[in-house]
Design a protein around this motif. Structure first.
Motif, PDB file in Angstrom:
ATOM      1  N   TRP A  63       0.819  -1.216   0.000  1.00 23.46           N
ATOM      2  CA  TRP A  63       0.000   0.000   0.000  1.00 23.46           C
ATOM      3  C   TRP A  63       0.848   1.259   0.000  1.00 23.46           C
ATOM      4  CZ3 TRP A  63      -4.253  -1.256  -1.850  1.00 23.46           C
ATOM      5  CH2 TRP A  63      -4.861  -2.467  -1.516  1.00 23.46           C
ATOM      6  N   ALA A  64       0.721   2.008  -1.059  1.00 21.98           N
ATOM      7  CA  ALA A  64       1.362   3.321  -1.193  1.00 21.98           C
ATOM      8  C   ALA A  64       0.474   4.079  -2.174  1.00 21.98           C
ATOM      9  CB  ALA A  64       2.778   3.184  -1.739  1.00 21.98           C
ATOM     10  N   TYR A  65      -0.270   5.031  -1.667  1.00 23.21           N
ATOM     11  CA  TYR A  65      -1.207   5.782  -2.520  1.00 23.21           C
ATOM     12  C   TYR A  65      -1.500   7.128  -1.863  1.00 23.21           C
ATOM     13  CZ  TYR A  65      -4.639   3.803   0.793  1.00 23.21           C
ATOM     14  OH  TYR A  65      -5.316   3.437   1.933  1.00 23.21           O
ATOM     15  N   PRO A  66      -2.031   8.072  -2.610  1.00 22.47           N
ATOM     16  CA  PRO A  66      -2.325   9.366  -1.989  1.00 22.47           C
ATOM     17  C   PRO A  66      -3.735   9.414  -1.409  1.00 22.47           C
ATOM     18  CG  PRO A  66      -2.557   9.522  -4.368  1.00 22.47           C
ATOM     19  CD  PRO A  66      -2.191   8.095  -4.082  1.00 22.47           C
ATOM     20  N   VAL A  67      -3.851  10.097  -0.276  1.00 19.34           N
ATOM     21  CA  VAL A  67      -5.170  10.443   0.263  1.00 19.34           C
ATOM     22  C   VAL A  67      -5.477  11.837  -0.281  1.00 19.34           C
ATOM     23  CG1 VAL A  67      -6.458  10.922   2.400  1.00 19.34           C
ATOM     24  CG2 VAL A  67      -4.719   9.109   2.364  1.00 19.34           C
ATOM     25  N   ASP A  68      -6.711  12.057  -0.722  1.00 18.14           N
ATOM     26  CA  ASP A  68      -7.066  13.385  -1.242  1.00 18.14           C
ATOM     27  C   ASP A  68      -7.321  14.329  -0.070  1.00 18.14           C
ATOM     28  OD1 ASP A  68      -6.878  12.221  -3.670  1.00 18.14           O
ATOM     29  OD2 ASP A  68      -9.001  12.340  -4.183  1.00 18.14           O
ATOM     30  N   GLY A  69      -6.670  15.470  -0.105  1.00 16.30           N
ATOM     31  CA  GLY A  69      -6.744  16.418   1.011  1.00 16.30           C
ATOM     32  C   GLY A  69      -5.324  16.868   1.306  1.00 16.30           C
TER      33      GLY A  69
END
Ligand SMILES: Cc1ncc(COP(=O)(O)O)c(C=O)c1O
Length: 415
Positions: A63-69
């Motif tokens: 798991w490596a992904y962007p959170v929006d915000g």
């Protein structure tokens, strides 16, 4: 009807600890045509971004992904996902952003166990390890690069100690990611939260995160079970302790970022283009080369500031290579100097927070802003402006000192 003028923000030289100037390649990517979020072309971009983020975080985590915000959305998503009411959470605090971690943990219902050290320094790792043994937390949350004081906390020993004691370690690397080494796997960090608007030179609005299987196992136990139906993989979920946020629910976000592509929010498509381009730039440059570039410009900046006789704030051994703090000379109005730098030169430097407000300036040298012309401009402007405000500095040598560092580096490279 009132007429509104066209937006025309002034070009700025941004030498703060974020947000910093955006690389023109990123600006271009932000304007590309929107794709639907389930369009195979777009999901391919999502997968590539995950791949690039693994390289950036130096991890083999799934798991490596962007959170929006903004970056605190990443901090809040990880902490909300991991902290159950009553959880004992140790927060070693050495500046303003340590308090932010403590506040988020408290809002999640944690029993926050804070330890503090003097601002301008960091913890001896052994102090944190001793606190873990004394206070027996289930989770430690700590800042890597504390932008309020310009200090960087060594993490490898703390990471090893947490792993040996089966304590989870959550790290705020918002400011350091892409500008200084962040070794997720080698330092045994369980979850790491990065930022876009600092060393990646992408606008604020996404928070790249990574976490390992230990974190995922905890998250899955807290999956919200709807209508008593337990999807495969959620056999351990406890129906009473589900994650209390919808937007920041990492179990839903990871399903969305997995090949399942379960619908959650509407992806911030343009921001993802920008992040992907920022990551591409960082990986093309090479992470180690990028860290060395930040170090070089830091050396030139500090040589110039020293030549003016300005005093650095804080303990040098733990100085962040991307933020340089200087004491505002006695009797000088720091805000008036910052105001003139901005009005007359278009240069922005930062003040600081809490006890340091009015006492130090913080000069960032991050990402695309971290380049020779910017370093020389900020030095030249300070040298010109400070005497106008009554500061007794040495003039005439700052640029020579900085250029000397660049010349030394050029000779070293030729050799
Ligand atoms: C170390 C650190 N952590 C967290 C944050 C919060 O990030 P954001 O303002 O993007 O939510 C910042 C922002 O300056 C920061 O410097």
């Amino acid at each position: 009807m009132k007429k509104y003028s066209d937006l025309s923000p002034s070009p700025r030289i941004i030498m703060t600890p974020g947000p910093v100037e955006v690389d023109p390649r990123v600006s271009r990517a932000l304007s590309y045509p929107i794709l639907g979020q389930f369009d195979p072309e777009f999901t391919a971009i999502m997968n590539e971004t995950m791949e690039m983020l693994r390289e950036l975080f130096r991890t083999s985590n799934r798991w490596a992904y962007p959170v929006d915000g903004t970056s605190r959305s990443g901090l809040e998503a990880v902490l909300t996902g991991l902290i159950e009411p009553g959880e004992r959470v140790l927060v070693p605090i050495f500046g303003r952003f340590g308090y932010l971690l403590a506040e988020i943990a408290e809002r999640c219902g944690a029993e926050v166990l804070a330890i503090e050290t003097e601002w301008g320094t960091v913890f001896e790792p052994a102090e944190v390890v001793a606190a873990i043994d004394r206070l027996q937390p289930g989770l430690v949350a700590i800042v890597h690069g504390e932008t309020s004081t310009g200090r960087m906390q060594p993490l490898a020993e703390i990471g090893r100690a947490c792993r040996e004691r089966d304590v989870l370690l959550v790290v705020d690397a918002v400011a350091t990611i892409g500008g200084a080494p962040v070794e997720t796997d080698a330092w045994m960090l369980d979850a790491v939260i990065g930022g876009t608007q600092k060393c990646l030179s992408v606008p604020s609005g996404m928070s790249p995160i990574t976490y390992n299987d230990r974190v995922e196992a905890r998250l899955l136990k807290r999956k919200r079970i709807e209508k008593g139906i337990r999807p495969e993989g959620y056999e351990d979920a406890d129906p009473t302790s589900f994650i209390r946020s919808n937007y920041l629910d990492l179990t839903q976000l990871q399903d969305y970022w997995s090949p399942l592509r379960l619908n959650h929010h509407t992806e911030a498509t343009a921001m993802l283009y920008g992040l992907r381009e920022g990551l591409r730039l960082a990986l093309e440059e090479g992470l180690d080369e990028r860290f060395a570039r930040h170090r070089l410009h830091e050396r030139a900046l500090t040589a110039g500031l020293e030549a003016m006789g300005l005093e650095r704030y804080g303990d040098d051994a733990s100085k962040m290579p991307i933020v340089t703090c200087i004491r505002i000379p006695d009797g000088i109005d720091g805000e008036a100097v910052r105001g003139q730098l901005l009005a007359d030169f278009g240069i922005e430097i930062a003040s600081s927070f809490g006890p340091l407000k009015g006492r130090i300036w913080r000069i960032g040298s991050m990402g695309y802003s971290c380049r020779k012309s910017n370093i020389l401009l900020v030095l030249a402007a300070l040298e010109a402006v400070l005497p106008l405000h009554g500061a007794l500095i040495r003039t005439g040598n700052a640029i020579r000192a900085a250029l000397g560092i660049y010349a030394e580096e050029a000779t070293r490279r030729q050799a």
